[in-house]
Motif scaffolding. Structure first.
Motif, short mmCIF file in Angstrom:
data_model
loop_
_atom_site.label_atom_id
_atom_site.label_comp_id
_atom_site.label_asym_id
_atom_site.label_seq_id
_atom_site.Cartn_x
_atom_site.Cartn_y
_atom_site.Cartn_z
N ASN A 91 0.78 -1.24 0.00
CA ASN A 91 0.00 0.00 0.00
C ASN A 91 0.81 1.29 0.00
O ASN A 91 0.33 2.34 0.41
N ILE A 92 2.07 1.23 -0.49
CA ILE A 92 2.78 2.49 -0.70
C ILE A 92 2.16 3.23 -1.88
O ILE A 92 1.47 2.65 -2.72
N PHE A 93 2.41 4.54 -1.93
CA PHE A 93 2.13 5.30 -3.14
C PHE A 93 3.39 5.20 -4.00
O PHE A 93 4.43 5.78 -3.68
N ALA A 94 3.28 4.46 -5.07
CA ALA A 94 4.45 4.01 -5.81
C ALA A 94 5.01 5.07 -6.75
O ALA A 94 4.27 5.87 -7.32
N SER A 95 6.32 5.03 -6.92
CA SER A 95 7.00 5.80 -7.97
C SER A 95 7.28 4.85 -9.13
O SER A 95 7.08 3.63 -9.03
N ASN A 96 7.75 5.38 -10.24
CA ASN A 96 8.00 4.53 -11.41
C ASN A 96 8.95 3.39 -11.09
O ASN A 96 8.76 2.25 -11.54
N ALA A 97 10.00 3.69 -10.32
CA ALA A 97 11.03 2.68 -10.04
C ALA A 97 10.49 1.51 -9.23
O ALA A 97 11.04 0.40 -9.29
N ASP A 98 9.40 1.73 -8.46
CA ASP A 98 8.87 0.67 -7.62
C ASP A 98 8.32 -0.51 -8.43
O ASP A 98 8.20 -1.62 -7.91
N PHE A 99 7.98 -0.27 -9.67
CA PHE A 99 7.39 -1.33 -10.48
C PHE A 99 8.44 -2.29 -11.05
O PHE A 99 8.08 -3.36 -11.54
N ASP A 100 9.72 -1.92 -10.96
CA ASP A 100 10.76 -2.76 -11.55
C ASP A 100 10.79 -4.17 -10.97
O ASP A 100 10.97 -5.14 -11.69
N GLY A 101 10.62 -4.28 -9.66
CA GLY A 101 10.67 -5.60 -9.03
C GLY A 101 9.32 -6.13 -8.61
O GLY A 101 9.25 -7.19 -7.95
N LEU A 102 8.26 -5.43 -8.96
CA LEU A 102 6.94 -5.81 -8.45
C LEU A 102 6.46 -7.14 -9.01
O LEU A 102 5.86 -7.95 -8.28
N HIS A 103 6.72 -7.41 -10.26
CA HIS A 103 6.27 -8.67 -10.86
C HIS A 103 6.86 -9.86 -10.12
O HIS A 103 6.16 -10.84 -9.80
N ASP A 104 8.16 -9.80 -9.86
CA ASP A 104 8.82 -10.90 -9.13
C ASP A 104 8.27 -11.04 -7.72
O ASP A 104 8.11 -12.16 -7.21
N TYR A 105 7.98 -9.91 -7.08
CA TYR A 105 7.46 -9.96 -5.71
C TYR A 105 6.06 -10.58 -5.69
O TYR A 105 5.73 -11.36 -4.80
N LEU A 106 5.24 -10.24 -6.67
CA LEU A 106 3.91 -10.85 -6.76
C LEU A 106 4.01 -12.36 -6.93
O LEU A 106 3.20 -13.11 -6.36
N ALA A 107 5.00 -12.81 -7.67
CA ALA A 107 5.21 -14.25 -7.84
C ALA A 107 5.55 -14.90 -6.50
O ALA A 107 5.10 -16.01 -6.21
N VAL A 108 6.35 -14.21 -5.69
CA VAL A 108 6.68 -14.71 -4.34
C VAL A 108 5.41 -14.87 -3.52
O VAL A 108 5.19 -15.89 -2.85
N LEU A 109 4.56 -13.87 -3.56
CA LEU A 109 3.32 -13.91 -2.77
C LEU A 109 2.37 -14.98 -3.27
O LEU A 109 1.68 -15.63 -2.47
N GLU A 110 2.33 -15.17 -4.57
CA GLU A 110 1.47 -16.23 -5.12
C GLU A 110 1.99 -17.61 -4.69
O GLU A 110 1.19 -18.48 -4.31
N ARG A 111 3.29 -17.82 -4.75
CA ARG A 111 3.86 -19.11 -4.33
C ARG A 111 3.59 -19.36 -2.85
O ARG A 111 3.34 -20.50 -2.44
N ALA A 112 3.64 -18.30 -2.07
CA ALA A 112 3.37 -18.43 -0.63
C ALA A 112 1.89 -18.66 -0.34
O ALA A 112 1.54 -19.04 0.77
N GLN A 113 1.03 -18.41 -1.32
CA GLN A 113 -0.42 -18.57 -1.20
C GLN A 113 -1.02 -17.60 -0.18
O GLN A 113 -1.88 -17.97 0.62
N VAL A 114 -0.57 -16.34 -0.22
CA VAL A 114 -1.20 -15.34 0.64
C VAL A 114 -2.65 -15.18 0.21
O VAL A 114 -3.01 -15.42 -0.95
N ASP A 115 -3.50 -14.79 1.13
CA ASP A 115 -4.94 -14.76 0.87
C ASP A 115 -5.40 -13.50 0.17
O ASP A 115 -6.45 -13.51 -0.48
N ALA A 116 -4.65 -12.41 0.29
CA ALA A 116 -4.96 -11.17 -0.42
C ALA A 116 -3.83 -10.19 -0.21
O ALA A 116 -2.99 -10.36 0.69
N VAL A 117 -3.79 -9.17 -1.07
CA VAL A 117 -2.86 -8.07 -0.88
C VAL A 117 -3.64 -6.78 -0.69
O VAL A 117 -4.75 -6.63 -1.23
#
Length: 427
Positions: A79-105
């Motif tokens: 829930n940060i207010f993101a800058s352009n640079a924040d999106f560089d690693g976001l895809h990989d981080y979402l994959a981490v959360l999906e593998r962990a099976q978190v219930d929501a973000v």
């Protein structure tokens, strides 16, 4: 305050989620032990509590596994207010959360929301930082694909009911306890302006809690605006406490009750989660009466807190600002965590604050042995040697205890500073 609980409210209470903060693994385990149905936490990136311990990628996976084994959900903040640079690693981080099976973000930034929806299958909850204050905004998020909206703290109870009626398929979550930001749902620039630490990226210095003086431009000296001899805290909000009004929130359509406090101690998490768990269970039984409410309010006063308010939910006439001090009140000290219960009735504990043989301790337990006091008459270390004064933090000790406790329970004691008026701020 509602004392007569309708059958409909009782039924709804069985399905209401108690959502507790988890600043680290110990606090997650504490929240679950004391009855949370779900916890919210942050990874090392993208959350709004940069100075909490937080969880690395491996810890998130272990935390979710631990919670799911106990039928508890885990929500991760993005829930940060993101800058352009924040999106560089976001895809990989979402994959981490999906593998962990978190219930929501939890998401507040529209760009992050769209990115999560486009690059993952994760369920999305809209953070309170998104400032959802009306039914049309709530319905937009529903149509856009959000499962839940965490309402802005500024939404009054009557309007929550209107939002629920307008968006019956949208889950509504609301903060019911803890610290409140003086700014609109946390959108503050004071920290960034004064200390170069961005509150909207998790680095708030809580400048609103500082002592302030006022000076008129063109006039020498400061204006006399002191509330008392200790100063004036113009921006210092009281803490929200809606325990007595939980049935009204249930009737308004709130399905998740959120407790603030990822930066606070395990003792705070235990005390507050336990009180709200007992309240919800009592509502479900139709036994939420004035005597129990008074007992649970007294219990909440034992956790670190400022003076309480119902915030913006009700037409409260008294000030929502807390003028006497920026410090929280702490009338009880966190003494120890129960690690195991021995066959002879003694308990093995992990020490957190100093105590001694002869001290009176109080239990905080999920058993019937909660809120009981006893005198320490025997205290021994792992080698069986008597310890007259326990002053080594996290030392394992075995002490006498006449009550039935369980591993994960907590021992506490009255704060001597409370009696002398010198309350410490040990969150």
């Amino acid at each position: 305050m509602t004392n007569i609980i309708s059958e409909n409210t009782r039924k709804k209470a069985n399905n209401v989620e108690l959502l507790a903060p988890a600043g680290n693994m110990e606090k997650l385990q504490t929240a679950i032990h004391f009855g949370a149905n779900a916890v919210y936490l942050a990874g090392k990136r993208y959350g709004l509590r940069a100075y909490a311990d937080n969880f690395d990628d491996g810890e998130i996976e272990r935390a979710v596994a631990y919670a799911h084994e106990r039928n508890v959900k885990v929500y991760v903040t993005l829930n940060i207010f993101a800058s352009n640079a924040d999106f560089d690693g976001l895809h990989d981080y979402l994959a981490v959360l999906e593998r962990a099976q978190v219930d929501a973000v939890l998401v507040s930034d529209l760009g992050v929301f769209d990115f999560v929806r486009s690059h993952s299958s994760l369920r999305i909850h809209i953070s309170t930082q998104a400032n959802t204050t009306n039914k049309f905004a709530a319905d937009y998020w529903r149509r856009a694909g959000a499962e839940r909206v965490v309402l802005a703290r500024e939404v009054p109870l009557r309007e929550i009911a209107e939002i629920s009626d307008y968006c019956p398929d949208l889950q509504l979550e609301a903060f019911v306890h803890g610290a409140m930001c003086v700014s609109y749902s946390g959108r503050c620039l004071m920290s960034n302006y004064l200390a170069h630490r961005n509150a909207n990226r998790g680095e708030c210095v809580q400048a609103c809690r500082w002592q302030w003086e006022v000076r008129e431009v063109g006039r020498d000296g400061f204006m006399p605006v002191d509330e008392d001899e200790r100063g004036t805290y113009l921006f210092n909000s009281k803490d929200i406490n809606m325990l007595a009004h939980l049935p009204d929130l249930i009737d308004a359509g709130v399905v998740s009750f959120k407790l603030e406090g990822r930066m606070k101690s395990s003792f705070y998490v235990a005390t507050v989660t336990n009180a709200y768990r007992r309240a919800l269970d009592a509502i479900a039984r139709g036994e939420f009466h004035s005597e129990l409410i008074a007992e649970l309010e007294a219990e909440l006063s034992k956790a670190s807190h400022r003076e309480y308010t119902t915030g913006f939910y009700l037409d409260e006439q008294s000030s929502r600002q807390y003028y006497p001090s920026s410090k929280a009140l702490e009338t009880y000290k966190f003494i120890a965590v129960v690690k195991s219960v021995n066959s002879d009735g003694a308990v093995t504990i992990e020490q957190r604050n100093k105590f001694a043989i002869g001290d009176v301790l109080e239990t905080l337990s999920v058993t019937d042995g909660t809120n009981k006091t006893f005198t320490v008459t025997d205290c021994r270390d792992e080698q069986g040697r008597t310890v007259e004064v326990a002053n080594r933090v996290q030392q394992l000790l075995t002490i006498n205890c006449p009550y039935s406790l369980s591993a994960g329970d907590i021992l506490r004691s009255r704060n001597p500073a409370a009696a002398s008026g010198e309350i410490e701020n040990n969150k």
